[in-house]
Design a protein around this motif. Structure first.
Motif, short mmCIF file in Angstrom:
data_model
loop_
_atom_site.label_atom_id
_atom_site.label_comp_id
_atom_site.label_asym_id
_atom_site.label_seq_id
_atom_site.Cartn_x
_atom_site.Cartn_y
_atom_site.Cartn_z
N LEU A 46 -6.00 -3.83 -1.57
CA LEU A 46 -4.72 -3.57 -0.90
C LEU A 46 -4.20 -2.17 -1.23
CD1 LEU A 46 -2.84 -6.97 -1.30
CD2 LEU A 46 -3.74 -5.96 0.80
N ILE A 49 -6.14 0.34 0.80
CA ILE A 49 -5.68 0.35 2.20
C ILE A 49 -4.36 1.09 2.31
CG2 ILE A 49 -4.80 -1.12 4.06
CD1 ILE A 49 -6.95 -3.19 3.16
N ALA A 50 -3.44 0.84 1.40
CA ALA A 50 -2.13 1.49 1.44
C ALA A 50 -2.25 3.00 1.26
CB ALA A 50 -1.22 0.91 0.36
N THR A 53 -3.83 4.51 4.58
CA THR A 53 -3.04 4.34 5.81
C THR A 53 -1.57 4.61 5.51
OG1 THR A 53 -2.66 1.98 5.39
CG2 THR A 53 -4.64 2.56 6.62
N ASP A 54 -0.75 4.41 6.50
CA ASP A 54 0.70 4.60 6.33
C ASP A 54 1.39 3.31 5.92
OD1 ASP A 54 0.59 7.26 6.97
OD2 ASP A 54 0.84 6.90 9.12
N TYR A 55 0.63 2.27 5.67
CA TYR A 55 1.21 0.99 5.28
C TYR A 55 1.73 1.09 3.85
CZ TYR A 55 1.82 -3.99 4.61
OH TYR A 55 2.36 -5.22 4.35
N ASP A 56 2.98 0.66 3.64
CA ASP A 56 3.60 0.73 2.32
C ASP A 56 4.05 -0.63 1.86
OD1 ASP A 56 3.42 3.50 1.98
OD2 ASP A 56 5.24 3.84 3.13
N PHE A 57 3.97 -0.83 0.58
CA PHE A 57 4.59 -1.97 -0.08
C PHE A 57 4.99 -1.51 -1.47
CE2 PHE A 57 0.03 -2.37 -0.52
CZ PHE A 57 -0.18 -2.73 -1.84
N GLU A 61 3.71 2.11 -4.29
CA GLU A 61 4.45 3.36 -4.37
C GLU A 61 4.04 4.22 -5.56
OE1 GLU A 61 6.43 4.71 -2.09
OE2 GLU A 61 5.88 2.98 -0.87
N LYS A 64 0.73 5.91 -4.88
CA LYS A 64 0.87 6.99 -3.91
C LYS A 64 1.56 8.21 -4.53
CE LYS A 64 0.70 4.61 0.46
NZ LYS A 64 1.33 4.48 1.76
#
Length: 107
Positions: A46, A49-50, A53-57, A61, A64
């Motif tokens: 996960l 993937i985050a 991509t632009d997918y955040d959870f 953070e 990133k």
């Protein structure tokens, strides 16, 4: 008379648990011994993937932020020796290899 201590029994038991977890992960059969490893491996996927991509959870953070500016986290790491640029690349390569190996071990 046997010279078996509680620590000897505990160590043998843990070897068996590790073997069960390894076999379970290899064949894809979930057990109580392999469940923590499966959860951690899923979380790593996960995060990957985050990052790509632009997918955040919320849990992604910190990863990133670290990838954007590692210098923010430099105070937590030990000081690097002079000329550490080449060594850092070697360490990163070793780290990537060890992560791939650990993924193979963990499922």
């Amino acid at each position: 008379i046997l010279d078996i201590t509680d620590e000897d029994l505990r160590a043998r038991f843990m070897v068996g648990v590790r073997n069960i977890a390894a076999v379970s992960l290899s064949i894809g059969y979930p057990t109580a011994a392999s469940a923590p490893h499966s959860i951690v491996n899923g979380f790593k996927r996960l995060l990957a993937i985050a990052v790509e991509t632009d997918y955040d959870f919320p849990e992604a953070e910190m990863t990133k932020e670290y990838l954007k500016d590692p210098s923010k986290f430099a105070s937590a790491a030990p000081a690097a020796p002079a000329g550490g640029g080449v060594e850092e690349k070697k360490e990163e390569a070793k780290k990537e290899e060890s992560e791939e190996e650990s993924d193979d071990d963990m499922g």
